[in-house]
Design a protein around this motif. Structure first.
Motif, PDB file in Angstrom:
ATOM      1  N   PRO A   1      15.821   0.289  34.176  1.00  0.00           N
ATOM      2  CA  PRO A   1      16.984   0.060  33.562  1.00  0.00           C
ATOM      3  C   PRO A   1      17.779  -1.060  34.214  1.00  0.00           C
ATOM      4  O   PRO A   1      17.792  -1.215  35.669  1.00  0.00           O
ATOM      5  CB  PRO A   1      17.808   1.290  33.453  1.00  0.00           C
ATOM      6  N   ASP A   2      18.558  -1.655  33.479  1.00  0.00           N
ATOM      7  CA  ASP A   2      19.695  -2.565  34.082  1.00  0.00           C
ATOM      8  C   ASP A   2      19.073  -3.793  35.103  1.00  0.00           C
ATOM      9  O   ASP A   2      19.881  -4.085  36.217  1.00  0.00           O
ATOM     10  CB  ASP A   2      20.793  -1.874  34.820  1.00  0.00           C
TER      11      ASP A   2
ATOM     12  N   ALA B   1       9.428 -14.484  26.503  1.00  0.00           N
ATOM     13  CA  ALA B   1       8.496 -13.712  27.234  1.00  0.00           C
ATOM     14  C   ALA B   1       9.152 -12.646  28.337  1.00  0.00           C
ATOM     15  O   ALA B   1       9.093 -11.373  28.301  1.00  0.00           O
ATOM     16  CB  ALA B   1       7.336 -14.279  27.707  1.00  0.00           C
ATOM     17  N   ALA B   2      10.416 -12.882  28.961  1.00  0.00           N
ATOM     18  CA  ALA B   2      11.026 -12.128  30.021  1.00  0.00           C
ATOM     19  C   ALA B   2      11.749 -11.477  29.066  1.00  0.00           C
ATOM     20  O   ALA B   2      11.819 -10.008  29.564  1.00  0.00           O
ATOM     21  CB  ALA B   2      11.898 -13.070  30.587  1.00  0.00           C
TER      22      ALA B   2
ATOM     23  N   SER C   1      15.876  -2.378  27.236  1.00  0.00           N
ATOM     24  CA  SER C   1      16.894  -3.013  26.337  1.00  0.00           C
ATOM     25  C   SER C   1      18.025  -2.874  27.274  1.00  0.00           C
ATOM     26  O   SER C   1      19.106  -3.899  26.807  1.00  0.00           O
ATOM     27  CB  SER C   1      16.862  -2.110  25.230  1.00  0.00           C
ATOM     28  N   THR C   2      18.350  -2.454  28.490  1.00  0.00           N
ATOM     29  CA  THR C   2      19.714  -2.524  29.002  1.00  0.00           C
ATOM     30  C   THR C   2      19.434  -3.491  30.321  1.00  0.00           C
ATOM     31  O   THR C   2      20.527  -3.599  31.004  1.00  0.00           O
ATOM     32  CB  THR C   2      20.009  -1.267  30.001  1.00  0.00           C
ATOM     33  N   SER C   3      18.535  -4.374  30.080  1.00  0.00           N
ATOM     34  CA  SER C   3      18.430  -5.374  31.311  1.00  0.00           C
ATOM     35  C   SER C   3      19.115  -6.934  30.510  1.00  0.00           C
ATOM     36  O   SER C   3      19.459  -6.857  29.436  1.00  0.00           O
ATOM     37  CB  SER C   3      16.967  -5.762  31.545  1.00  0.00           C
ATOM     38  N   ARG C   4      19.470  -7.818  31.756  1.00  0.00           N
ATOM     39  CA  ARG C   4      19.727  -9.051  31.256  1.00  0.00           C
ATOM     40  C   ARG C   4      18.925 -10.150  31.758  1.00  0.00           C
ATOM     41  O   ARG C   4      18.205 -10.110  32.666  1.00  0.00           O
ATOM     42  CB  ARG C   4      21.263  -9.266  31.764  1.00  0.00           C
TER      43      ARG C   4
ATOM     44  N   ILE D   1      21.753 -14.788  28.868  1.00  0.00           N
ATOM     45  CA  ILE D   1      23.036 -15.402  29.433  1.00  0.00           C
ATOM     46  C   ILE D   1      22.676 -16.673  29.865  1.00  0.00           C
ATOM     47  O   ILE D   1      21.597 -17.110  30.345  1.00  0.00           O
ATOM     48  CB  ILE D   1      23.485 -14.523  30.800  1.00  0.00           C
ATOM     49  N   VAL D   2      23.478 -17.741  29.449  1.00  0.00           N
ATOM     50  CA  VAL D   2      23.294 -19.101  29.699  1.00  0.00           C
ATOM     51  C   VAL D   2      23.981 -19.588  30.802  1.00  0.00           C
ATOM     52  O   VAL D   2      25.020 -19.434  30.368  1.00  0.00           O
ATOM     53  CB  VAL D   2      23.305 -20.033  28.384  1.00  0.00           C
TER      54      VAL D   2
END
Ligand SMILES: C[S@@+](CC[C@H](N)C(=O)[O-])C[C@H]1O[C@@H](n2cnc3c(N)ncnc32)[C@H](O)[C@@H]1O
Length: 232
Positions: A63-64, A80-81, A87-90, A122-123
């Motif tokens: 998670p995260d 792909a990443a 679902s809680t990752s960035r 996030i860009v």
């Protein structure tokens, strides 16, 4: 035969020439100015995806988690990443050339199913190297595909990333047991030695450009030890 249509041009910083985006039917191509040829074609993306799958393999249930992708290109590694983490990752993607981000928000987005619209994306517009300054323990995985590999092609400035100093900075930015995965057009034994000197545990994979066919690309997998004193 459908002719190529030019969709856009972008300057590469520091007099690095130009990138040109073209479309022919459903196929897209990003070319480098001069004789340097095609940087990416939308039909060839297997090793770009495998870069993310291998780089994120140890965190697929975490998670995260936070992943950094260096180089948006046509978005295949980013997509792909996103598929490889929870679902809680960035996933932060750093892209040097603002127009490449715009192209991905427009016509190029369809190539990898619009990964920039995923709320976990996030860009960062700018040099990925900036994200290795004073950011200890920030990422669980760093996936770099900014060039032809440790020997560069588009950006001489990228050489720092593959230097001993650059690798030490990247290692510092990774969390313990974090994974650095680097795409390369070919092998490079001196680079593998530098990775080991930076105390990474190194594994080198050969991956085909298309599933089961095409050129052989290299993916360097370099895992940071749990403790900095661990010698691998
Ligand atoms: C070969 S493409 C990446 C392809 C990508 N893996 C994909 O799946 O489509 C390289 C990208 O890295 C970007 N780039 C080059 N140097 C960079 C840097 N120092 N920081 C961030 N992006 C960079 C280029 O503008 C280009 O978009």
């Amino acid at each position: 035969m459908i002719p190529w249509k030019k969709l856009g041009i972008a300057k590469i910083p520091n007099d690095g020439g130009e990138l040109q985006l073209s479309q022919r039917g459903e196929e897209f191509s990003i070319r480098l100015s001069g004789v340097r040829g095609e940087l990416m074609n939308s039909r060839v993306f297997n090793s770009e995806q495998v870069l993310a799958e291998l780089g994120c393999a140890t965190i697929k249930n975490k998670p995260d988690a936070h992943v950094l992708v260096g180089g948006l290109g046509m978005g295949y590694t980013l997509a792909a990443a996103l598929r490889s983490v929870t679902s809680t990752s960035r996933v932060t993607v750093a892209e040097l050339i603002p127009e490449v981000v715009e192209w991905n928000k427009g016509p190029l987005g369809q190539c990898a199913e619009n990964p920039l619209s995923d709320p976990r994306s996030i860009v960062h517009i700018g040099d990925v190297a900036k994200l290795f300054e004073n950011k200890p323990n920030s990422y669980d995985a760093i996936l770099l595909d900014v060039d032809n590999g440790p020997e560069g092609l588009t950006q001489a400035d990228n050489n720092w990333l593959y230097s001993q100093q650059g690798l030490e900075a990247i290692s510092n930015t990774l969390r313990p047991e974090g994974m650095l995965a680097i795409w390369s057009a070919g092998g490079d034994s001196m680079f593998a030695i530098r990775l080991k000197k930076a105390r990474f545990k190194v594994d080198i994979k050969t991956v085909r450009a298309r599933p089961g066919k095409g050129s052989h690309h290299t993916i360097f997998l370099a895992q940071k030890p749990w403790q900095s004193s661990d010698i691998r």
